[in-house]
Write an enzyme that holds these catalytic residues in place. Structure first.
Site, PDB file in Angstrom:
ATOM      1  N   THR A 208      -9.334 -52.804 -65.266  1.00 31.09           N
ATOM      2  CA  THR A 208      -8.892 -54.190 -65.043  1.00 31.09           C
ATOM      3  C   THR A 208      -7.648 -54.198 -64.157  1.00 31.09           C
ATOM      4  O   THR A 208      -7.340 -53.193 -63.503  1.00 31.09           O
ATOM      5  CB  THR A 208      -8.645 -54.894 -66.398  1.00 31.09           C
ATOM      6  OG1 THR A 208      -8.480 -56.300 -66.164  1.00 31.09           O
ATOM      7  CG2 THR A 208      -7.417 -54.375 -67.106  1.00 31.09           C
ATOM      8  N   ASN A 209      -6.932 -55.306 -64.110  1.00 33.73           N
ATOM      9  CA  ASN A 209      -5.709 -55.392 -63.309  1.00 33.73           C
ATOM     10  C   ASN A 209      -4.679 -56.240 -64.046  1.00 33.73           C
ATOM     11  O   ASN A 209      -4.929 -56.716 -65.146  1.00 33.73           O
ATOM     12  CB  ASN A 209      -6.025 -55.953 -61.922  1.00 33.73           C
ATOM     13  CG  ASN A 209      -6.700 -57.299 -62.031  1.00 33.73           C
ATOM     14  OD1 ASN A 209      -6.119 -58.266 -62.497  1.00 33.73           O
ATOM     15  ND2 ASN A 209      -7.969 -57.356 -61.618  1.00 33.73           N
ATOM     16  N   PHE A 210      -3.519 -56.457 -63.430  1.00 39.33           N
ATOM     17  CA  PHE A 210      -2.387 -57.093 -64.125  1.00 39.33           C
ATOM     18  C   PHE A 210      -2.399 -58.622 -64.073  1.00 39.33           C
ATOM     19  O   PHE A 210      -1.437 -59.250 -64.477  1.00 39.33           O
ATOM     20  CB  PHE A 210      -1.063 -56.598 -63.518  1.00 39.33           C
ATOM     21  CG  PHE A 210      -0.762 -55.160 -63.827  1.00 39.33           C
ATOM     22  CD1 PHE A 210      -0.555 -54.763 -65.140  1.00 39.33           C
ATOM     23  CD2 PHE A 210      -0.689 -54.210 -62.818  1.00 39.33           C
ATOM     24  CE1 PHE A 210      -0.270 -53.444 -65.436  1.00 39.33           C
ATOM     25  CE2 PHE A 210      -0.404 -52.886 -63.106  1.00 39.33           C
ATOM     26  CZ  PHE A 210      -0.193 -52.502 -64.420  1.00 39.33           C
ATOM     27  N   SER A 211      -3.426 -59.231 -63.531  1.00 36.57           N
ATOM     28  CA  SER A 211      -3.399 -60.689 -63.391  1.00 36.57           C
ATOM     29  C   SER A 211      -3.222 -61.378 -64.752  1.00 36.57           C
ATOM     30  O   SER A 211      -3.902 -61.035 -65.721  1.00 36.57           O
ATOM     31  CB  SER A 211      -4.707 -61.160 -62.749  1.00 36.57           C
ATOM     32  OG  SER A 211      -4.798 -62.559 -62.836  1.00 36.57           O
ATOM     33  N   ALA A 275      -8.190 -62.481 -59.947  1.00 36.56           N
ATOM     34  CA  ALA A 275      -8.077 -61.138 -59.374  1.00 36.56           C
ATOM     35  C   ALA A 275      -9.341 -60.392 -59.808  1.00 36.56           C
ATOM     36  O   ALA A 275      -9.405 -59.841 -60.910  1.00 36.56           O
ATOM     37  CB  ALA A 275      -6.832 -60.445 -59.898  1.00 36.56           C
TER      38      ALA A 275
END
Ligand code: CTP
Length: 400
Positions: A208-211, A275
């Protein structure tokens, strides 16, 4: 001409009292007259002269020795079209719930027949304490509009729920209640993708990502306050859904694509703030991969490309104004211009990330990159930015 509305702004004693200045300024910008009443404790955080300077009106904090009005609490209450108490401490919430009138602010609240709104601010433990929650419920049951506190880092050093809601969010709610909300997006359908996507590796792991989703959710809130019919297609986030907004919850990019595909044909404005993970593990293992037994499989996870949601939908756009984002570590504007073309978008909102500028912040500095050129918007909080972005989108639609 419609008569100017008056908001009585009650300020109580806590560190967030300084944010009442911003609330006041935003209300004035919306054409509202503001009178201020403070508790004694609030005057220890922000001086009455600050509010007097901003309102050019007398600011009262005591029954006694303040001018020639012998019954200030009654007159203040009469003047108000709405009484907003922001920030409202746990102590004042308790007094309001009990009908205690031991200072000018709480007396004015008891005497007020206009709608009352409170925006609490407190330490997380004080806010979540059953007594405070019960007081909030009592006020709600009595018709008081409570603007929930936000979660986050608190001035006392704790983390959690208790931070005063964003000034713009509070003001939007006040304007709506007063019936002076902008309403310039009435009848428009808006879809917004928001948050990250998560791409499973096995039943317990994912990419995943930091959004945080805050940008998409701020836009959704602002558009709804302006009268739009808003749907968020949201990846997993911790932010609360704005009032009156439909949220379709998804996890993976493929699910986000399918949900967006369903919403897009009806949308007038499509904003792609998510994101989205560009890649996913080609195969999701049915069982947990074990460090030792499956070491080779873990080291060699194969990736497959996810659909480019914005590019795919915008290639078939008809009436939709399409807005994308570009979070870039370098050549921000140039990369945004490339994305404007590549994604067949009408506007790209670009910002710089990296170098300490992370995802998930409450504010941003952005560039609005459109076909007609680029505009810079200096750092501001996301709810305020949201309205600037929406103004720009409406401007583009007006020119098309
Ligand atoms: N986007 C999308 N679907 C994807 C990837 C991105 O809808 N699979 C959208 C984002 O929501 C955003 C815009 O495309 O509005 C740009 O996203 P970004 O990740 O910056 O662009 P990419 O095309 O992935 O380009 P790059 O990774 O090269 O920066």
């Amino acid at each position: 001409m419609e008569q100017q509305k008056t908001v009585l702004l009650g300020v109580t004693g806590c560190i967030a009292a300084y944010k009442a200045c911003e609330i006041l300024r935003l209300l004035q910008k919306a054409g509202v007259r503001v009178r201020v009443v403070m508790t004694e404790a609030a005057t220890k955080f922000v001086g009455p002269s600050t509010f007097e300077g901003l309102t050019h009106e007398r600011v009262l904090s005591s029954f006694f020795g303040e001018g020639d009005d012998p019954i200030p609490h009654i007159n203040l209450a009469h003047e108000a079209d709405l009484f907003l108490i922001a920030p409202c401490t746990a102590n004042t919430l308790a007094k309001l719930a009990m009908g205690v009138a031991d200072n000018l602010l709480t007396s004015a609240a008891l005497a007020c027949t206009a709608p009352v709104m409170v925006a609490p601010a407190a330490n997380v433990n004080m806010y979540c304490h059953p007594a405070t929650q019960a007081n909030i419920q009592t006020l709600r049951d009595r018709g008081v509009k409570v603007i929930e506190a936000d979660s986050g880092y608190l001035a006392c050093g704790d983390e959690g729920k208790g931070r005063l809601a964003e000034p713009q969010e509070i003001v939007d709610e006040v304007l709506r209640q007063l019936g002076v909300a902008k309403g310039d997006m009435q009848g428009m359908k808006v879809m917004i993708t928001a948050g990250p996507t998560i791409e499973p590796i096995d039943p317990v792991r994912y990419i995943t990502n930091f959004s945080s989703g805050k940008t998409g959710y701020s836009l959704a809130n602002a558009a709804a306050r302006r009268g739009a019919d808003v749907t968020i297609v949201s990846g997993p986030v911790a932010v609360d859904a704005p009032v009156g907004v439909k949220v379709v919850r998804v996890q993976t990019a493929q699910q986000m694509f399918e949900a967006s595909e369903r919403e897009f044909p009806n949308a007038d404005i499509a904003i792609f703030a998510a994101a989205v993970a560009d890649m996913r593990p080609a195969d999701c293992a049915p069982n947990k991969l074990k460090k030792r037994l499956d070491a080779e499989a873990l080291k060699a996870i194969k990736l497959a490309e996810n659909p480019d949601i914005i590019a795919s939908l915008a290639s078939g756009k008809t009436k939709q104004t399409v807005v994308g984002f570009a979070a870039e570590t370098q050549d921000v504007i140039e990369n945004a211009r490339i994305k404007l073309e590549a994604k067949n978008a009408d506007l790209i909102i670009a910002n710089q990330v990296g170098n300490g500028r992370a995802f998930g912040t409450d504010g941003n500095e952005i560039w609005l990159v459109g076909k007609e050129g680029t505009e810079h918007v200096p750092f501001m909080m996301k709810p305020e930015l949201a309205n600037i972005v929406l103004d720009k989108i409406l401007q583009i639609r007006a020119c098309n």
